[in-house]
Enzyme design. Structure first.
Site, mmCIF file in Angstrom:
data_model
loop_
_atom_site.group_PDB
_atom_site.id
_atom_site.type_symbol
_atom_site.label_atom_id
_atom_site.label_comp_id
_atom_site.label_asym_id
_atom_site.label_seq_id
_atom_site.Cartn_x
_atom_site.Cartn_y
_atom_site.Cartn_z
ATOM 1 N N ARG A 108 0.834 -1.201 0.000
ATOM 2 C CA ARG A 108 0.000 0.000 0.000
ATOM 3 C C ARG A 108 0.871 1.254 0.000
ATOM 4 O O ARG A 108 0.573 2.250 -0.667
ATOM 5 C CB ARG A 108 -0.940 -0.010 1.209
ATOM 6 C CG ARG A 108 -1.945 1.130 1.170
ATOM 7 C CD ARG A 108 -3.018 0.959 2.223
ATOM 8 N NE ARG A 108 -2.473 1.101 3.567
ATOM 9 C CZ ARG A 108 -3.162 0.821 4.682
ATOM 10 N NH1 ARG A 108 -4.408 0.369 4.607
ATOM 11 N NH2 ARG A 108 -2.610 0.980 5.860
ATOM 12 N N LYS A 210 -2.482 6.781 1.235
ATOM 13 C CA LYS A 210 -2.349 7.223 2.631
ATOM 14 C C LYS A 210 -1.372 8.400 2.661
ATOM 15 O O LYS A 210 -0.240 8.267 3.115
ATOM 16 C CB LYS A 210 -1.875 6.055 3.508
ATOM 17 C CG LYS A 210 -2.563 6.003 4.879
ATOM 18 C CD LYS A 210 -2.257 4.705 5.592
ATOM 19 C CE LYS A 210 -2.691 4.732 7.043
ATOM 20 N NZ LYS A 210 -4.148 4.681 7.251
ATOM 21 N N GLU A 246 -16.258 6.465 4.044
ATOM 22 C CA GLU A 246 -15.364 6.176 5.177
ATOM 23 C C GLU A 246 -15.975 6.681 6.477
ATOM 24 O O GLU A 246 -16.780 7.601 6.488
ATOM 25 C CB GLU A 246 -14.018 6.883 4.980
ATOM 26 C CG GLU A 246 -13.253 6.382 3.788
ATOM 27 C CD GLU A 246 -11.922 5.750 4.143
ATOM 28 O OE1 GLU A 246 -11.727 5.252 5.263
ATOM 29 O OE2 GLU A 246 -11.063 5.772 3.253
HETATM 30 C C1 LIG Z 1 -5.227 3.889 7.617
HETATM 31 C C2 LIG Z 1 -6.650 4.146 7.241
HETATM 32 C C3 LIG Z 1 -7.652 3.153 7.340
HETATM 33 C C4 LIG Z 1 -7.408 1.824 7.986
HETATM 34 O O1 LIG Z 1 -6.504 1.024 7.317
HETATM 35 P P1 LIG Z 1 -5.847 -0.214 8.060
HETATM 36 O O2 LIG Z 1 -4.897 -0.756 7.074
HETATM 37 O O3 LIG Z 1 -6.955 -1.171 8.369
HETATM 38 O O4 LIG Z 1 -5.211 0.308 9.300
HETATM 39 C C5 LIG Z 1 -8.925 3.456 6.868
HETATM 40 N N1 LIG Z 1 -9.226 4.671 6.359
HETATM 41 C C6 LIG Z 1 -8.308 5.642 6.277
HETATM 42 C C7 LIG Z 1 -8.699 6.963 5.710
HETATM 43 C C8 LIG Z 1 -6.999 5.405 6.723
HETATM 44 O O5 LIG Z 1 -6.093 6.373 6.660
#
Ligand SMILES: *Cc1c(COP(=O)(O)O)cnc(C)c1O
Length: 366
Positions: A108, A210, A246
């Site tokens: 990722r 991210k 989200e």
């Molecule tokens: C990091 C994040 C998540 C959760 O991802 P995980 O890999 O399960 O920790 C979900 N939504 C957003 C916007 C994030 O930044």
């Protein structure tokens, strides 16, 4: 222990100012009340730093200093050229330490890097760096049974002298760690959310990466939701505002009245590793049907339970969702539904090594 020290001594990278090699004292004890930990920063012993310059990453090294010295003109500071990750190390019953699907975080992060024109960190380098950081801070890995974990924060930032909007001349890849408490100190409890009129991402923007810019814009909607008495806000799809995307910085799932695990599908959702793990757990451990598809905010009635998922909490049960002035309650505002509980317990036990994990999910640090 010996190995950690020799790694540090033999690895050489570009000198990073303000950094020192550590002393070999990894077996030292720390004075932490594991039961009182929350999600707060604390300086731990060593962090990993690697520099990308002249087209390649150096070998990386562990350093003591928790301050970065970078150019005032770094793209990370002005143009948000950066990304981050979050994953945890878990102490198991036999005293060993598990990393949970670090290859997924690596992949990722590579995608996030690609989206903002930063060099990818190879998966092997990423996992090796995670292992080095956990080993070097082993005494900060909370004991089995405390529910606490060691949280790892990898990140890549654009550094070096630059003033125009263009990729940085150099990059820095770091990982630091902090021990964090169990998300639900007083036991798992549902919380309420409200939908937001703001968007966290654009339809073809950076929602699936991210990258820090997505989070700066989320602080104000979050604060507005909290001021109205909600845990956080729910973002709807940016194009039509009719579908759930989200839940704050977590993904959404719902359990339909006929036991289907449903989670939204959209190119602007951040692909949660916890979410994809729960999809697998729901299908193969709990024998539920699973669907990734649109979740209409006008059709919440189809769900008997709902939750938000991510590394920090595993699952946050959703009591109700406020939309257009009305609170839609799922299972209960005070009690966690049985399917949500099952999903949570199964994934939690997989992470701590008490339930057998699907192949490749656990990487042993030691
Ligand atoms: C990091 C994040 C998540 C959760 O991802 P995980 O890999 O399960 O920790 C979900 N939504 C957003 C916007 C994030 O930044």
């Amino acid at each position: 222990m010996e190995k950690v020290c020799s790694t540090i001594m033999t690895r050489k990278g570009l000198p990073v100012s303000n950094t020192n090699f550590r002393r070999c004292n990894v077996s030292k004890k720390v004075d932490i009340d594991w039961g009182k930990l929350r999600f707060d920063y604390m300086k731990t012993d060593l962090r990993y730093v690697s520099i990308w310059d002249n087209g390649k990453w150096d070998d990386g090294k562990l350093v003591e200093d928790n301050k970065l010295t970078i150019s005032e003109a770094s793209t990370a500071l002005h143009y948000g050229q950066q990304c981050f990750e979050g994953l945890k190390a878990y102490r198991t019953k036999d005293g060993s330490i598990n990393l949970f699907r670090p290859d997924e975080n690596a992949k990722r992060m590579a995608k996030s890097c690609e989206r903002v024109l930063m060099p990818e960190v190879p998966v092997d380098k990423f996992i090796d760096a995670c292992i080095q950081v956990v080993k070097a801070n082993e005494h900060y890995v909370p004991p089995y049974g405390s529910g606490a974990t060691l949280y790892l924060r990898p990140f890549v930032i654009g550094i070096g002298d630059n003033i125009g909007v263009k990729p940085a001349p150099q990059f820095m890849f770091c990982i630091f760690c902090v021990p964090v408490g169990p998300y639900f100190a007083g036991g798992m409890a549902p919380v309420n959310f409200t939908t937001s009129d703001f968007d966290r991402a654009a339809p073809y923007g950076t929602g699936a990466a991210k990258v820090g810019g997505n989070y700066a814009g989320s602080m104000m909607p979050h604060e507005l939701a909290v001021k109205q008495g909600f845990a956080d806000c729910i973002y709807l799809d940016p194009a039509t505002h009719t579908k759930i995307e989200e839940v704050g910085a977590a993904n959404f799932f719902g359990i339909t009245k006929d036991d289907v695990f449903v989670t939204p599908k959209s190119p602007s959702i951040l692909p949660s590793i916890t979410k994809y793990s729960l999809l697998h757990v729901a299908e193969h451990y709990l024998k539920l049907k699973v669907e990734e598809r649109d979740v209409l905010i006008d059709n919440l009635d189809e769900f008997k339970e709902a939750g938000a998922c991510g590394t920090a909490a595993v699952i946050t049960p959703i009591g109700g969702i406020q939309y257009k002035g009305k609170l839609h309650v799922f299972h209960s505002e005070t009690e966690v539904g049985p399917v949500t509980k099952d999903l949570y317990n199964t994934l939690y036990d997989i992470q701590f090594g008490d339930v057998e994990a699907p192949e490749g999910w656990i990487v042993k640090v030691k």
